[in-house]
Structures are given as C-alpha cells and as structure tokens.
Design a protein around this motif. Structure first.
Motif, PDB file in Angstrom:
ATOM      1  N   ALA A 213      24.613  24.960  77.033  1.00 38.77           N
ATOM      2  CA  ALA A 213      25.537  26.061  76.803  1.00 38.77           C
ATOM      3  C   ALA A 213      26.283  26.405  77.758  1.00 38.77           C
ATOM      4  O   ALA A 213      26.014  26.212  78.584  1.00 38.77           O
ATOM      5  N   SER A 214      27.845  26.508  77.597  1.00 42.26           N
ATOM      6  CA  SER A 214      28.992  26.663  78.800  1.00 42.26           C
ATOM      7  C   SER A 214      29.809  28.135  78.515  1.00 42.26           C
ATOM      8  O   SER A 214      30.131  27.673  77.353  1.00 42.26           O
ATOM      9  N   GLU A 215      30.499  28.426  79.010  1.00 39.68           N
ATOM     10  CA  GLU A 215      31.243  29.439  79.781  1.00 39.68           C
ATOM     11  C   GLU A 215      31.925  29.074  80.449  1.00 39.68           C
ATOM     12  O   GLU A 215      31.988  28.952  81.688  1.00 39.68           O
ATOM     13  N   GLN A 216      33.492  28.514  80.335  1.00 41.84           N
ATOM     14  CA  GLN A 216      34.605  28.429  81.113  1.00 41.84           C
ATOM     15  C   GLN A 216      35.070  29.755  81.275  1.00 41.84           C
ATOM     16  O   GLN A 216      35.867  30.340  80.695  1.00 41.84           O
ATOM     17  N   LEU A 217      35.193  30.038  82.454  1.00 43.43           N
ATOM     18  CA  LEU A 217      35.920  31.140  83.392  1.00 43.43           C
ATOM     19  C   LEU A 217      37.104  30.881  83.715  1.00 43.43           C
ATOM     20  O   LEU A 217      36.803  30.299  85.374  1.00 43.43           O
ATOM     21  N   SER A 218      38.538  31.261  83.789  1.00 43.92           N
ATOM     22  CA  SER A 218      39.160  30.449  83.882  1.00 43.92           C
ATOM     23  C   SER A 218      39.839  31.526  85.761  1.00 43.92           C
ATOM     24  O   SER A 218      40.328  30.361  86.764  1.00 43.92           O
ATOM     25  N   TYR A 219      39.074  32.183  85.659  1.00 42.51           N
ATOM     26  CA  TYR A 219      39.822  33.378  86.749  1.00 42.51           C
ATOM     27  C   TYR A 219      38.707  32.818  88.747  1.00 42.51           C
ATOM     28  O   TYR A 219      39.292  33.202  89.010  1.00 42.51           O
ATOM     29  N   VAL A 220      38.234  32.029  87.972  1.00 40.43           N
ATOM     30  CA  VAL A 220      37.218  31.394  89.496  1.00 40.43           C
ATOM     31  C   VAL A 220      37.020  29.925  89.594  1.00 40.43           C
ATOM     32  O   VAL A 220      37.923  29.422  89.254  1.00 40.43           O
ATOM     33  N   ARG A 221      37.137  29.750  90.981  1.00 41.38           N
ATOM     34  CA  ARG A 221      36.819  28.239  91.754  1.00 41.38           C
ATOM     35  C   ARG A 221      35.997  27.622  91.408  1.00 41.38           C
ATOM     36  O   ARG A 221      35.428  26.807  91.602  1.00 41.38           O
ATOM     37  N   SER A 222      34.428  28.860  91.369  1.00 37.96           N
ATOM     38  CA  SER A 222      33.157  28.253  91.496  1.00 37.96           C
ATOM     39  C   SER A 222      32.683  27.961  90.187  1.00 37.96           C
ATOM     40  O   SER A 222      32.651  28.142  89.191  1.00 37.96           O
ATOM     41  N   THR A 223      31.357  27.413  90.114  1.00 35.98           N
ATOM     42  CA  THR A 223      30.707  26.738  88.691  1.00 35.98           C
ATOM     43  C   THR A 223      28.976  27.505  89.454  1.00 35.98           C
ATOM     44  O   THR A 223      28.040  26.920  90.143  1.00 35.98           O
ATOM     45  N   SER A 224      28.168  28.164  88.774  1.00 38.19           N
ATOM     46  CA  SER A 224      27.201  28.298  88.740  1.00 38.19           C
ATOM     47  C   SER A 224      26.136  27.342  87.184  1.00 38.19           C
ATOM     48  O   SER A 224      26.779  27.944  86.163  1.00 38.19           O
ATOM     49  N   LEU A 225      25.556  26.945  87.816  1.00 35.09           N
ATOM     50  CA  LEU A 225      25.030  26.115  86.989  1.00 35.09           C
ATOM     51  C   LEU A 225      23.043  26.250  86.974  1.00 35.09           C
ATOM     52  O   LEU A 225      22.426  26.439  87.836  1.00 35.09           O
ATOM     53  N   GLY A 226      22.752  25.937  85.881  1.00 34.51           N
ATOM     54  CA  GLY A 226      20.913  26.817  85.867  1.00 34.51           C
ATOM     55  C   GLY A 226      19.765  25.871  84.950  1.00 34.51           C
ATOM     56  O   GLY A 226      20.773  25.513  83.922  1.00 34.51           O
ATOM     57  N   PHE A 227      18.691  25.317  85.315  1.00 35.04           N
ATOM     58  CA  PHE A 227      17.809  24.737  84.349  1.00 35.04           C
ATOM     59  C   PHE A 227      16.747  25.599  83.917  1.00 35.04           C
ATOM     60  O   PHE A 227      16.414  26.081  85.286  1.00 35.04           O
TER      61      PHE A 227
ATOM     62  N   ALA B 237      25.530  26.623  81.605  1.00 31.06           N
ATOM     63  CA  ALA B 237      26.732  27.226  83.601  1.00 31.06           C
ATOM     64  C   ALA B 237      27.674  27.488  82.964  1.00 31.06           C
ATOM     65  O   ALA B 237      28.599  27.703  81.616  1.00 31.06           O
ATOM     66  N   ALA B 238      28.559  28.425  84.297  1.00 33.97           N
ATOM     67  CA  ALA B 238      29.273  29.351  83.589  1.00 33.97           C
ATOM     68  C   ALA B 238      30.427  29.070  84.865  1.00 33.97           C
ATOM     69  O   ALA B 238      30.378  29.306  86.368  1.00 33.97           O
TER      70      ALA B 238
END
Length: 418
Positions: A13-27, A187-188
């Motif tokens: 499951a992911s969510e794109q956030l256009s206003y950031v430059r980072s990504t959080s990823l989790g298992f 991820a987001a």
C-alpha cells in the motif's frame, strides 16, 4: 492511495505525497505477543533485535552504514499484534532502502552467537524498563486487565521465558511468522507505486504463502485484578483499567472523544481537577488501547502516596458525573476539534501516513480514509458519549496497577466507587 499484490500473498500500500522529498517505508509483520505461546513469550521482540544483527551477505555494521551513508534513518518496534521495520530516506535513495530492508526480512542470519549476546541486551532492556516505574506500571496494568491471556504479557518477555528461547526456537518462529500471508508493506512520500512494487517484487525472497493468516487468541472472560509492586520511589505510579473496544467497533469514535474529555490534554477534566484545582499530581492522563478483538481504557497518575485517597475520590466524582450527565455542546465541540486536529496535523508526517496504511491493512484488512474518520467524529452526539461512558466505567470491572510505596493502596481502591 494505491494497493496491489506484488508477490503471492504480499500486499503493498502506498501514498504519493507530492509536497515532500522523503519517503517512509515499512514492513509490517504479524508477529507480537498476541501470537506467542507461553514458552515463546518475547520471541517477536527478540527477532526484531536479531534482524539488525546481519543477513547472509550483510553484517550488522553494514546494515547501519547502508542507511547512514545515504542520510537515512532505520529502526523497528514490536507491538502486541505486530512488528514493524521502517526507514525514512530521501527519494533518490529509496531503491537502496528497499534492497537493505528486504534483505533483513528475507535473509536474517539468526546466528547462535548473536542470540546469546542479544539475549543479554534484552535482559538489560527489561532492567531499564523496570527501573522506570512510570512506564513499568502500564505493563502491569495490561497484565491486570488481561490475566492469563497473551495480551497481558510483556512484549519484551520475561527473564524466565528468554532463558528458555534458543536459536532453533527463533528460527522456527521466524519461518512461521515471516511468511507472505503475514507481511504487509506500506510506503508514503515521494514515490511512484509501480516502480516501488517492481523493486520489491525483484528482491522479495519468501516461501509460498500458507492458506491462512495467523490468528490471535480470542479474549478470555476473566475478573480483572490489582497488581501492586513495592518500590522505594518518591512518587507512587498508579494506573486504573476498564473494559474497552476493539479496533473495528463502531463505537470507537465516541470512545476516543470520551477519552479526550476525561484526560487528554491540559483542559481535560482529570488534569484540571487533579492538578490545577488540587495540586495533587504533576502528571495525570487517560489513554485507550485497542486490539483486533478487544481493548481497554486507562487512567494514569503519579503522586505522593498520602494523596492517593483524595485523588481517587476526585476521580470517582468525575467518572460518576460523566456516567450520569450528558456533556455540554461546548465540551463536545472542544473534544472534536482536538481529536480532528491531532489527526490532521499528524498527516503532515510521511511516517504517520505510512503507519496508517500498514496498521490498517495488518489489523483491519482495510485503510480508512481520513475524511471518513473526520465525518464519523463530527456525527457523534453527547448522548453517545454518555452511553459509552456508562458501558465502560463499571466499578466491578476495574483493574489496577501501582509501582511505588504501595502500603495502604488496597484500602484506598476498595473505597473507590461511583
């Protein structure tokens, strides 16, 4: 938000956030004390530690340096019903993060020497936790609320249970829990779903999924109890527990508002009464704990032992009032704005977005839209708050835990009524 099955049994499951430059990823792994047998208590948390000790091709130092070299963060935590391994990186380094995290999840070394060393580390962690009574009391409360049930057991395990868990036990536990049907990836941030899915699919090396997911033990009807631990502390740390709601209970929106009104924030009833009016405590608050099949409400306060009787009288007065009279529209509006504000401001964090996706799919098999949650909150009436209060705050269902100079506490609790 996008959701897809990237390998048999594994959902992303992911969510794109256009206003950031980072990504959080989790298992997110279906591994926690709720799924542990008596002789396995602490195994989930033990494995959380061991997955950072190395893989077939990476040492523990290599794992740490892989994230430090790209300016990223990596960590993990174990909860009652899941374990989460997560990282946050700048978007240009997301593929590296995928490579390292999938290696940790799929190819954990679980070396016998590491098991021996890490057992000692966890024993030190238990000692540190027990030396923090303001934290330790909450573990005791869970045990008092859920006697003889996995949800009442400490996530870290006990000295006895850890002594009996060896490398073979952990290897078996790892194979049972770290399988496709028990893993959710979330991820987001700054990402592209299809690209992330491809990176993950190419690196995930997992066995074929089993027919069914692991199931936690059903709640057991049991009488709550009091657990009092004597310690030579200046303050007594006291927690009271009451029946609560599961994560899927439709009344949970009213329950969260009730919790806010009673003890969440400086304007809450108990904070105003216990600290501002009577100066009995430095800290007093309430919280809720929800699980897949059950939950509980809690009240915490830290205070001098000689003030306990008066504090309990004041708590009883507040509980009686909220169980007998509808709250005002002004108080209801304030609670709604506080709960909504915390939710909305929390969504400014990529980690919180990722956590909402992971927990939703892991525990409820769905992700509820923030807009839907806000709509449900807005629809709650004062009458619903009254109904949930009267169903939860039952004196004969109250559990209690205390750490400190506990002499005389049983008598004070026995006099508590509303």
């Amino acid at each position: 938000m996008q959701i897809s099955e990237i390998r048999p049994g594994v959902v992303l499951a992911s969510e794109q956030l256009s206003y950031v430059r980072s990504t959080s990823l989790g298992f997110w792994v279906r591994s926690g004390v709720a799924y542990e047998a008596e002789n396995e208590q602490g195994a989930s948390h033990f494995l959380e530690h061991l997955l950072f000790k190395g893989t077939e091709t990476r040492s523990a130092r290599c794992i740490s340096e892989s994230f430090d070299n790209i300016g990223g963060e990596v960590n993990a935590y174990t909860a009652k019903e899941y374990t989460c391994f997560y990282c946050k990186v700048v978007d240009q380094h997301l593929e590296t993060a995928v490579d390292v995290l999938t290696d940790m999840i799929c190819h954990a070394r679980l070396d016998k020497g590491d098991v021996v060393k890490e057992r000692n580390v966890i024993l030190e962690e238990i000692g540190m936790y027990e030396d923090s009574p303001e934290e330790y009391v909450h573990d005791l409360l869970a045990e008092a609320v859920f006697p003889n049930h996995p949800l009442g057991k400490a996530i870290l395990g006990s000295r006895k249970s850890l002594a009996s868990i060896d490398a073979d036990d952990l290897q078996s536990f790892y194979k049972q829990h770290y399988s496709p049907e028990n893993i959710v990836i979330a991820a987001a941030g700054s990402l592209e779903h299809q690209q992330l899915a491809a990176w993950l699919a190419n690196r995930l090396d997992l066995p074929a999924p089993r027919p069914s997911k692991l199931a936690s033990a059903a709640p057991i009807a049991a009488s709550p109890r009091s657990l009092l631990v004597e310690r030579p502390t200046e303050q007594l740390h006291l927690a009271l527990g009451f029946p609560g709601l599961s994560l899927s209970d439709e009344r949970r929106y009213a329950w969260n508002l009730l919790n806010n009104i009673l003890g969440s924030g400086m304007s809450s009833r108990l904070f105003q009464r216990l600290r501002e009016e009577h100066a009995l405590v430095y800290n007093a608050y309430t919280y809720t704990a929800s699980f897949q099949q059950t939950g509980y409400s809690a009240i915490y306060l830290g205070l001098a032992t000689h003030n306990v009787a008066l504090a309990l009288d004041l708590i009883a007065e507040e509980l009686a009032d909220i169980c007998m009279h509808q709250i005002s529209e002004k108080e209801l509006r304030r609670a709604k704005e506080q709960v909504k504000g915390a939710l909305i401001m929390g969504m400014e964090s990529t980690a919180n977005h990722m956590g909402r996706l992971g927990r939703g799919l892991m525990l409820l098999n769905q992700v509820q839209a923030v807009e839907d949650i806000i709509e449900r909150i807005e629809a709650i009436s004062a009458a619903e708050i009254l109904d949930i209060a009267t169903s939860i705050f039952c004196r004969d269902k109250m559990a209690a835990a205390a750490v400190g100079k506990v002499e005389g506490i049983p008598e004070s609790l026995a006099c508590l009524g509303w």
